[in-house]
Enzyme design. Structure first.
Site, PDB file in Angstrom:
ATOM      1  N   LEU A  84      45.236  74.876  36.130  1.00 61.90           N
ATOM      2  CA  LEU A  84      46.386  75.577  36.690  1.00 61.90           C
ATOM      3  C   LEU A  84      46.899  76.638  35.730  1.00 61.90           C
ATOM      4  O   LEU A  84      47.871  77.319  36.014  1.00 61.90           O
ATOM      5  CB  LEU A  84      47.487  74.581  37.046  1.00 61.90           C
ATOM      6  CG  LEU A  84      47.036  73.438  37.956  1.00 61.90           C
ATOM      7  CD1 LEU A  84      48.239  72.656  38.466  1.00 61.90           C
ATOM      8  CD2 LEU A  84      46.234  73.956  39.138  1.00 61.90           C
TER       9      LEU A  84
ATOM     10  N   ASP B  72      36.649  72.126  40.456  1.00 61.06           N
ATOM     11  CA  ASP B  72      36.521  72.783  39.146  1.00 61.06           C
ATOM     12  C   ASP B  72      37.247  74.137  39.167  1.00 61.06           C
ATOM     13  O   ASP B  72      36.807  75.118  38.577  1.00 61.06           O
ATOM     14  CB  ASP B  72      35.058  72.980  38.752  1.00 61.06           C
ATOM     15  CG  ASP B  72      34.873  72.969  37.237  1.00 61.06           C
ATOM     16  OD1 ASP B  72      33.812  73.397  36.769  1.00 61.06           O
ATOM     17  OD2 ASP B  72      35.813  72.555  36.530  1.00 61.06           O
TER      18      ASP B  72
END
Lengths: 430, 168, 318
Positions: free
Chosen positions: A65, A307
């Protein structure tokens, strides 16, 4: 306490094998009725789910993130929205942020931010060594107390086998899991594509499959003497998967995942040096992809993850070997899983298990008991999906700040209409 | 429509004119240069029939055309070959059909990159009019008006010249 | 996926690699080069073909030799030539590759000649240039050096005429050689029946058989009966990374000596892309001997580059 009635959807729960038309009744953050309304239930709101599938919120075992440290690429908020747009309600964060997740304070900060945003559930992986440098162990106990679900080296390869041994012994002592990507520190260290005839043709430095298999041999040998629980991240080769198969048959406590891109793409998809296919691990051959699909079918691979790695334009629009590896994936995980299921004739329930129930099992006690499941009394984390709707992947349709994926321009099946976390509608497609 | 003239008859007339022009200069100071491909065939045969020493020059003007931006590099397999010194010589440039004059302009530009000739005369089998540049052939076997949308093409059948009309 | 080098009409609009280039296009380039060769003998070596066009030499990797031959070729086509030596590390500190290209395009560049240390860089550039701009790859990483491959083919055609009954041996560091890849691809495209690659295992990448070549580790075996011997340059960096112990040891096994050359056909030609490391890949007696055609390669290189630039500059990018 808000009461919701989700009407007329096709409820699919891979954990129980359920695939039937049922109404769902939610009170607060719980599912209080599945099929049957509980007594005296008056809903505050009804959601019409006719024509839609109701799935458990997806569980993604790897999503970057980019906070802290890489906010120019993406933020917690933007990427959590992307997750919800893809029906992902629980995400695991690799520890390769800046600074790395090796301090309990950082973990607390992340969990606090996530709670404030009140979007998806965040499960950080702690760094296994300080700064991921591979020298000193982190305070795994304190990090676990702060909220880490396991420990990882992310993409930073451990060179010192002795440190690896000690980390496994320490983790086993306290019952922590280690999440490691099998990669030899030396073989293919300058490589950017899978060794093979295509890399040879394109003049790209290669990463041999032995980089994965030799590392697996080492990990399994150390596992035999320590008993540590391992989760192997992003398997890529047929030979590697065969080693995993044998290790599990032997009874070693190992699970593994594969990135969704490797379920679909091979080295030839690099085409004319398309940097969108610059990924870690590299895309391997047709034979390896076939082995990945076979391993998904026979359960050798537990979970598929996105991923998710947002990369900005400046880092991607470069010659192949200079481009930053990684692709955006949170919003593509479900659609690409559906595409794989359709292409291989894999039953829907079995396919969806790989992104719901099985990853939740890998996470084990670190997550809620009902994570990845739709069950009476469980948390109401779910996604309403139009399985038939096709959507086009492009910069506009992607919510993530990472717009780079090898699937740009593709039409993919499956569009999330609404996502609920803890009984609250946190995403609704306009 | 007027019938196409007989190519061999025209060649005979051209040979007579070119022969007279060549005779005006000392033998080693006058040379024939044919423009690929029709002009080159004519020049080669004239060289033999007039008993001139050595070989005629051959010009591949694809590198000197003025329409590169529109149609790209024109394909011509045979390279330019000027087997004599151009400097101070009298040249007779030979081509099959004279039309807009652009080919001749390109040919002159190319010739002058080989040296500075003393003079250049133009010998053509057919002048079809339609000039877009101030170019004239002082040696010309015939004029002919070509119908719209067509072009006149010189060919070789065995060792005889043949003229045909084709779509442009 | 459409070949990015060809436009909608199948014409060559960029030259990025010889991989996947149809045989008739390769032959067309060689034929066109033939029309440029005689120009070198004239006093006026120029033709006006690219007059008014701007050719930018973008060399992200230093090379005076190659850059100079491209410059000569462009000037002989009457183009305006601008040389930019962009040191790769300064570019990474400042402008991105694509920003550099945009800025230069704004200066009315018509043709970019690009040399870069990363395989695939010219492909990236070609994807992002304006429709009327053409890209010629002057060497990218280990991947391709298409003009060198073409001039090598021109040289072979000049001396041997027919490709379809030749045995060609490519000797040396194929792994790191863009010249080797371009040569191998061109040779197989032109129908050479036996293409051999000779070198130690450390310098030959796996998967070469897929390119249609026979691999030899024994140089004597590999040279036997060869019509053409192409020697590749051995770079000093190869001694690092445990690829080779020393240049002396390399010369012992893979250097071209007169004795080894005698194993090839008596009329075999010896080629080298240059610059040569005498005493490493080739001994002086051979390099200066009558079978070596290395200087001819240089002459033909200018004509081939003129041909390539003329052909691409005349094609639209649609």
């Amino acid at each position: 306490m808000i009461k919701l009635h989700i009407r007329g959807g096709r409820v699919i729960d891979p954990a129980s094998g359920l695939d039937a038309s049922h109404d769902i009744y939610i009170a607060g953050d719980r599912i209080v009725g599945l099929g049957q309304a509980p007594a005296d239930f008056t809903p505050d709101r009804a959601i019409d789910a006719s024509g839609l599938a109701v799935l458990p919120g997806l569980v993604d075992l790897a999503a970057r993130l980019r906070e802290p440290g890489f906010e120019y690429r993406a933020t917690l908020e933007s990427e959590m929205h992307a997750a919800l747009a893809g029906g992902v309600t629980s995400l695991v964060l690799p520890p390769d942020t800046d600074p790395t997740l090796d301090e309990p304070g950082l973990i607390e900060m992340l969990k606090h931010r996530a709670r404030q945003l009140n979007l998806a559930r965040l499960y950080p992986l702690g760094a296994m060594t300080i700064g991921l440098k591979g020298e000193r162990l982190t305070e795994m106990g304190q990090l676990t107390a702060a909220g880490c679900v396991a420990f990882s080296q992310a993409e930073v390869v451990l060179q010192d086998t002795n440190v690896l041994l000690r980390a496994m012994q320490y983790a086993h002592t306290f019952g922590y899991s280690l999440w490691l990507r099998p990669q030899d520190p030396w073989l293919g260290r300058d490589g950017v594509a899978a060794s093979g005839h295509y890399a040879a043709r394109l003049g790209l430095a290669g990463i041999p499959a032995e980089a994965e298999t030799i590392a697996l041999h080492t990990l399994f040998e150390l596992q035999r003497i320590t008993g540590a629980r391992l989760h192997l991240c992003r398997l890529s080769s047929a030979a590697g998967l065969e080693l995993v198969r044998r290790a599990r048959a032997e009874g070693l406590p190992v699970t593994c995942d594969v990135g969704i891109h490797h379920v679909h793409l091979i080295d030839l998809d690099i085409g004319y040096f398309d940097a969108h296919c610059r990924l870690i691990p590299p895309l391997r051959s047709q034979r390896d992809r076939d082995a990945i699909r076979a391993a998904l079918a026979d359960g050798t691979i537990d979970a598929i993850c996105s991923d998710h790695t947002p990369v900005d334009d400046d880092s991607k629009l470069l010659p192949f070997s200079e481009a930053e590896p990684g692709a955006t994936g949170l919003e593509l995980l479900l659609s690409l899983t559906l595409k794989w299921a359709a292409e291989t004739g894999t039953p829907l329930v079995q396919a969806l298990a790989r992104i719901t129930q099985r990853p939740a099992q890998v996470l084990g006690s670190g997550v809620l008991a009902s994570c990845g499941r739709l069950v009476l009394g469980g948390t109401a984390d779910l996604a309403l999906v139009d399985l038939e709707a096709m959507w086009r992947v492009d910069a506009d349709s992607l919510t993530s700040q990472g717009k780079h994926t090898p699937f740009l321009g593709y039409e993919l099946p499956g569009q999330v209409r609404q996502t609920l976390v803890g009984g609250q509608v946190v995403f609704a497609r306009s | 429509m007027t019938p196409l003239p007989d190519a061999e008859a025209l060649y005979g007339e051209l040979r007579r004119q070119v022969g007279a022009a060549v005779a005006q200069h000392p033998a080693d100071s006058v040379h024939l240069v044919g423009i690929l491909s029709g002009g080159a065939w004519l020049a080669e045969r004239l060289q033999t029939d007039l008993g001139l020493p050595g070989r005629a020059g051959v010009l591949n003007i694809s590198l000197y055309r003025d329409d590169f931006d529109r149609i790209g590099l024109h394909h011509q397999t045979q390279p330019t070959d000027i087997p004599f010194d151009v400097e101070g010589r009298h040249l007779i440039l030979v081509d099959d059909v004279l039309y807009t004059g652009r080919t001749i302009r390109g040919a002159l530009n190319e010739l002058f990159d080989y040296g500075r000739p003393a003079s250049v005369r133009l010998a053509v089998l057919i002048d079809r009019g339609g000039r877009q540049l101030p170019v004239a052939a002082s040696l010309c076997a015939a004029t002919f008006e070509v119908p719209d949308g067509q072009q006149i093409v010189l060919g070789q059948d065995d060792s005889r010249f043949v003229l045909t009309l084709e779509a442009a | 996926m459409r070949n990015p080098q060809l436009n909608r009409h199948g014409e060559l609009t960029h030259l990025l690699t010889l991989d996947g280039l149809p045989r008739d296009i390769v032959t067309h380039i060689l034929d066109t080069a033939e029309t440029f060769v005689p120009l070198a003998e004239r006093d006026v070596k120029k033709v006006p073909l690219l007059r008014g066009k701007s050719v930018f030499n973008l060399f992200f990797e230093n090379s005076t030799r190659t850059r100079t031959t491209f410059e000569i070729a462009a000037k002989r086509l009457s183009a305006d030539v601008y040389n930019l030596n962009i040191n790769a590390s300064s570019a990474s500190k400042g402008e991105s590759l694509l920003d550099t290209i945009s800025n230069l395009s704004a200066m009315q560049a018509d043709l970019f000649v690009v040399r870069h240390s990363a395989s695939g860089a010219p492909h990236l550039i070609a994807q992002h240039v304006a429709p009327h701009v053409h890209v010629v790859n002057a060497g990218d990483g280990w991947h391709a050096h298409p003009t060198q491959g073409l001039l090598d083919m021109y040289t072979i055609r000049h001396f041997k005429k027919d490709f379809t009954n030749l045995t060609v041996a490519v000797v040396g560091d194929v792994m790191h050689s863009r010249v080797a890849r371009s040569d191998i691809l061109a040779l197989t495209t032109l129908g050479v029946p036996e293409v051999r690659v000779i070198g130690p295992m450390t310098l030959l990448p796996g998967g070469l058989e897929h390119l249609g070549v026979r691999v030899f580790h024994d140089m004597a075996e590999g040279l036997r009966g060869a019509d053409v011997v192409i020697m590749l340059r051995l770079q000093n960096e190869r001694m690092r990374g445990a690829l080779l112990p020393s240049p002396q040891e390399y010369f012992k096994h893979y250097g071209l000596t007169q004795a080894k050359l005698a194993l090839a056909k008596p009329d075999a030609i010896v080629m080298h892309p240059g610059p040569m490391n005498r005493g490493v890949e080739i001994e002086s007696a051979v390099a200066d001997g009558k079978q070596a055609v290395i200087l001819k390669q240089v002459t033909f290189g200018i004509a081939v580059r003129m041909a390539v630039m003329s052909i691409v500059a005349g094609a639209s990018n649609e």
